[in-house]
Design a protein around this motif. Sequence first.
Motif, PDB file in Angstrom:
ATOM      1  N   ALA A 181       0.831  -1.208   0.000  1.00 48.19           N
ATOM      2  CA  ALA A 181       0.000   0.000   0.000  1.00 48.19           C
ATOM      3  C   ALA A 181       0.865   1.258   0.000  1.00 48.19           C
ATOM      4  N   TYR A 182       2.094   1.149   0.499  1.00 45.18           N
ATOM      5  CA  TYR A 182       2.985   2.311   0.530  1.00 45.18           C
ATOM      6  C   TYR A 182       3.355   2.758  -0.883  1.00 45.18           C
ATOM      7  N   THR A 183       3.298   1.839  -1.825  1.00 51.94           N
ATOM      8  CA  THR A 183       3.574   2.166  -3.233  1.00 51.94           C
ATOM      9  C   THR A 183       2.645   3.273  -3.726  1.00 51.94           C
ATOM     10  N   ILE A 234      11.253  17.848   4.114  1.00 51.19           N
ATOM     11  CA  ILE A 234      12.055  19.070   4.249  1.00 51.19           C
ATOM     12  C   ILE A 234      12.933  18.997   5.491  1.00 51.19           C
ATOM     13  N   ASN A 235      12.384  18.487   6.579  1.00 47.81           N
ATOM     14  CA  ASN A 235      13.195  18.335   7.789  1.00 47.81           C
ATOM     15  C   ASN A 235      14.366  17.389   7.541  1.00 47.81           C
ATOM     16  N   HIS A 236      14.103  16.320   6.819  1.00 48.65           N
ATOM     17  CA  HIS A 236      15.184  15.380   6.490  1.00 48.65           C
ATOM     18  C   HIS A 236      16.254  16.085   5.669  1.00 48.65           C
ATOM     19  N   CYS A 237      15.849  16.825   4.665  1.00 52.49           N
ATOM     20  CA  CYS A 237      16.809  17.546   3.814  1.00 52.49           C
ATOM     21  C   CYS A 237      17.602  18.565   4.623  1.00 52.49           C
ATOM     22  N   MET A 238      16.919  19.305   5.478  1.00 54.54           N
ATOM     23  CA  MET A 238      17.606  20.308   6.278  1.00 54.54           C
ATOM     24  C   MET A 238      18.620  19.653   7.213  1.00 54.54           C
ATOM     25  N   ASP A 239      18.271  18.491   7.762  1.00 52.80           N
ATOM     26  CA  ASP A 239      19.226  17.753   8.594  1.00 52.80           C
ATOM     27  C   ASP A 239      20.454  17.364   7.784  1.00 52.80           C
ATOM     28  N   GLU A 240      20.225  16.892   6.569  1.00 53.22           N
ATOM     29  CA  GLU A 240      21.338  16.495   5.707  1.00 53.22           C
ATOM     30  C   GLU A 240      22.177  17.701   5.304  1.00 53.22           C
ATOM     31  N   PHE A 241      21.524  18.835   5.052  1.00 52.08           N
ATOM     32  CA  PHE A 241      22.267  20.049   4.689  1.00 52.08           C
ATOM     33  C   PHE A 241      23.159  20.486   5.843  1.00 52.08           C
ATOM     34  N   LEU A 270       5.335   6.897   9.683  1.00 54.56           N
ATOM     35  CA  LEU A 270       3.926   6.926   9.269  1.00 54.56           C
ATOM     36  C   LEU A 270       2.971   6.833  10.456  1.00 54.56           C
ATOM     37  N   GLY A 271       3.344   6.085  11.463  1.00 55.10           N
ATOM     38  CA  GLY A 271       2.505   5.952  12.656  1.00 55.10           C
ATOM     39  C   GLY A 271       2.376   7.249  13.444  1.00 55.10           C
ATOM     40  N   LYS A 272       3.269   8.200  13.183  1.00 54.90           N
ATOM     41  CA  LYS A 272       3.223   9.484  13.885  1.00 54.90           C
ATOM     42  C   LYS A 272       2.256  10.469  13.238  1.00 54.90           C
ATOM     43  N   TYR A 273       1.807  10.166  12.024  1.00 55.39           N
ATOM     44  CA  TYR A 273       0.831  11.057  11.382  1.00 55.39           C
ATOM     45  C   TYR A 273      -0.468  10.955  12.150  1.00 55.39           C
ATOM     46  N   LEU A 284      18.242  11.790  -1.658  1.00 53.19           N
ATOM     47  CA  LEU A 284      17.483  12.393  -0.558  1.00 53.19           C
ATOM     48  C   LEU A 284      15.998  12.032  -0.630  1.00 53.19           C
ATOM     49  N   ALA A 285      15.466  11.964  -1.835  1.00 51.73           N
ATOM     50  CA  ALA A 285      14.050  11.587  -1.982  1.00 51.73           C
ATOM     51  C   ALA A 285      13.833  10.157  -1.495  1.00 51.73           C
ATOM     52  N   GLN A 286      14.739   9.256  -1.865  1.00 52.68           N
ATOM     53  CA  GLN A 286      14.615   7.871  -1.404  1.00 52.68           C
ATOM     54  C   GLN A 286      14.725   7.797   0.118  1.00 52.68           C
ATOM     55  N   GLU A 287      15.704   8.514   0.674  1.00 54.95           N
ATOM     56  CA  GLU A 287      15.865   8.531   2.128  1.00 54.95           C
ATOM     57  C   GLU A 287      14.627   9.118   2.807  1.00 54.95           C
ATOM     58  N   ALA A 288      14.071  10.163   2.207  1.00 61.93           N
ATOM     59  CA  ALA A 288      12.886  10.797   2.785  1.00 61.93           C
ATOM     60  C   ALA A 288      11.705   9.834   2.785  1.00 61.93           C
ATOM     61  N   PHE A 289      11.531   9.088   1.713  1.00 60.14           N
ATOM     62  CA  PHE A 289      10.421   8.128   1.676  1.00 60.14           C
ATOM     63  C   PHE A 289      10.616   7.013   2.704  1.00 60.14           C
ATOM     64  N   ILE A 290      11.856   6.633   2.933  1.00 66.55           N
ATOM     65  CA  ILE A 290      12.126   5.633   3.974  1.00 66.55           C
ATOM     66  C   ILE A 290      11.771   6.218   5.349  1.00 66.55           C
ATOM     67  N   LYS A 291      12.159   7.463   5.547  1.00 66.13           N
ATOM     68  CA  LYS A 291      11.858   8.134   6.818  1.00 66.13           C
ATOM     69  C   LYS A 291      10.348   8.274   7.001  1.00 66.13           C
TER      70      LYS A 291
END
Length: 186
Positions: A18-20, A77-84, A59-62, A47-54
Amino acid sequence: MQEEIQWIREVLSGNKQAYTHIINKYKNQLYATILRMTKNPQDAQDLAQEAFIKVYHQLGKYDGKGLFSSWIYRVTINHCMDEFRKKRYKQVEMTEDLLENPNHPEVIFLKKEKNRQLERLIATLPEDERMIILLRYVNELTYEEISELVGAPVSTVRNKLHRAKKKMRNTVKREGGYFDEMSNCR
């Protein structure tokens, strides 16, 4: 929204397939946002792949209170900012995809030059202002949605957007350029 809630429930119940659906719905928008932030297609893809994994793991936190699209943008965006923060990405001028196929070669050239200049102008902005410009004009989010994503009041979002556009206009005036319409950005 109901469809997304159903997909989330299925994923949380163990149906990983279903995540697909979630990935397919958001992959292009998130990739485009990240690409404009990094200016590097390979980094954006990673980063997009990492973000989707994150997103998958969080997902349970939504909580379902806000829009899922806002939540997924926030996580990304939070993931990207962390990486930046971990490592600064070199700003690499994007190779442009072919624009529309107008008849005259000069029109193609001018459009490419405008896009290059705009990408360069956006890249010179501080990260927070660059993100707000991209969310507003690329992703066409409302001030309220951006406010929720970046965790700042709407007035702060408006002020940062105004400052970013002003900086871009001043750069164009100082350097000369193609963007007469920059003053018409709202």
